[in-house]
Write an enzyme that holds these catalytic residues in place. Sequence first.
Site, PDB file in Angstrom:
ATOM      1  CG  HIS A  13      40.524  22.189  16.423  1.00 56.35           C
ATOM      2  ND1 HIS A  13      40.169  23.110  17.323  1.00 56.35           N
ATOM      3  CD2 HIS A  13      41.774  22.724  16.498  1.00 56.35           C
ATOM      4  CE1 HIS A  13      40.928  24.272  17.711  1.00 56.35           C
ATOM      5  NE2 HIS A  13      42.021  23.933  17.152  1.00 56.35           N
ATOM      6  NE  ARG A  64      43.539  22.610  20.007  1.00 56.26           N
ATOM      7  CZ  ARG A  64      44.723  22.649  20.627  1.00 56.26           C
ATOM      8  NH1 ARG A  64      44.774  21.626  21.383  1.00 56.26           N
ATOM      9  NH2 ARG A  64      45.644  23.415  20.367  1.00 56.26           N
ATOM     10  CD  GLU A  91      47.665  25.928  16.728  1.00 58.46           C
ATOM     11  OE1 GLU A  91      48.719  25.852  15.942  1.00 58.46           O
ATOM     12  OE2 GLU A  91      46.668  26.312  16.646  1.00 58.46           O
ATOM     13  CG  HIS A 185      45.845  22.087  15.755  1.00 64.51           C
ATOM     14  ND1 HIS A 185      45.191  21.782  16.874  1.00 64.51           N
ATOM     15  CD2 HIS A 185      46.319  20.693  15.568  1.00 64.51           C
ATOM     16  CE1 HIS A 185      45.257  20.567  17.134  1.00 64.51           C
ATOM     17  NE2 HIS A 185      45.994  20.000  16.539  1.00 64.51           N
TER      18      HIS A 185
END
Length: 250
Positions: A13, A64, A91, A185
């Site tokens: 992202h 994100r 993440e 991520h």
Amino acid sequence: MTRMTSTLVLLRHGESVWNAKNLFTGWVDVDLSDTGRSEAVAGGRMLADAGVLPDVVHTSVLRRAITTAHLALDAADRHWIPVRRDWRLNERHYGDLQGKDKKQTMEQFGEEQFMLWRRSYDTPPPPIADDNEYSQQGDPRYAHLGDQMPRTECLKDVVARLVPYWETEIRADLEAGHTVLVAAHGNSLRALVKHLDGIGDDEIAALNIPTGMPLVYELDDDFTPVTKGGRYLDPEAAATAAAAVANQGR
Ligand SMILES: O=C(O)[C@@H](CO)OP(=O)(O)O
């Protein structure tokens, strides 16, 4: 005999508002910064310019990554492709460090402990308490996980939850001949790259993934990268940005 290759694009992202503030983020669902939105659009343009056009996109369940995928695909005129989302692409859960300032954490605990938590393969940060304001306890998107919901993770834990998703969902799309975009991520993509490139548990500490820069892998018919490490569409900018990620906290 024709050798079948497939194309996998990894995209971290764009810069988030907590990346900009240098805070540990993990599963906290923060938005992109304005810089992050521009990075996502630029990443999509790079894909279009290189003629790498995804047919399907996989994202985490964090905004994100979701927003980055949307902005990048819109810029590449591929906003219409099928979307799949899964928590396994999230993440790394950063445990009790979520919401904490990276520089202050390094000053408080020392560089060695800070780097162990941040980049060692198998040392998770302390778990987050359920009543911590940055806990995901009670978040409906994780209700189906029950006791499986992490309260902290090391990279090894991320590999363990992500590889089954790679082996089933993502590989199935590649096998079907699709060009696959994975928008995720820093640490979930480090886990995937470790698996794809066969990087050792110690070596992976040195690998950092920059925000918003498409990393393209051509994969052999047994899903081995044709070129280890893949290729960034803008290699110089990616190297500079990866070095900046490595130095966070200093
Ligand atoms: O805070 C986080 O969740 C990650 C990614 O931004 O940080 P780090 O690069 O320190 O693992």
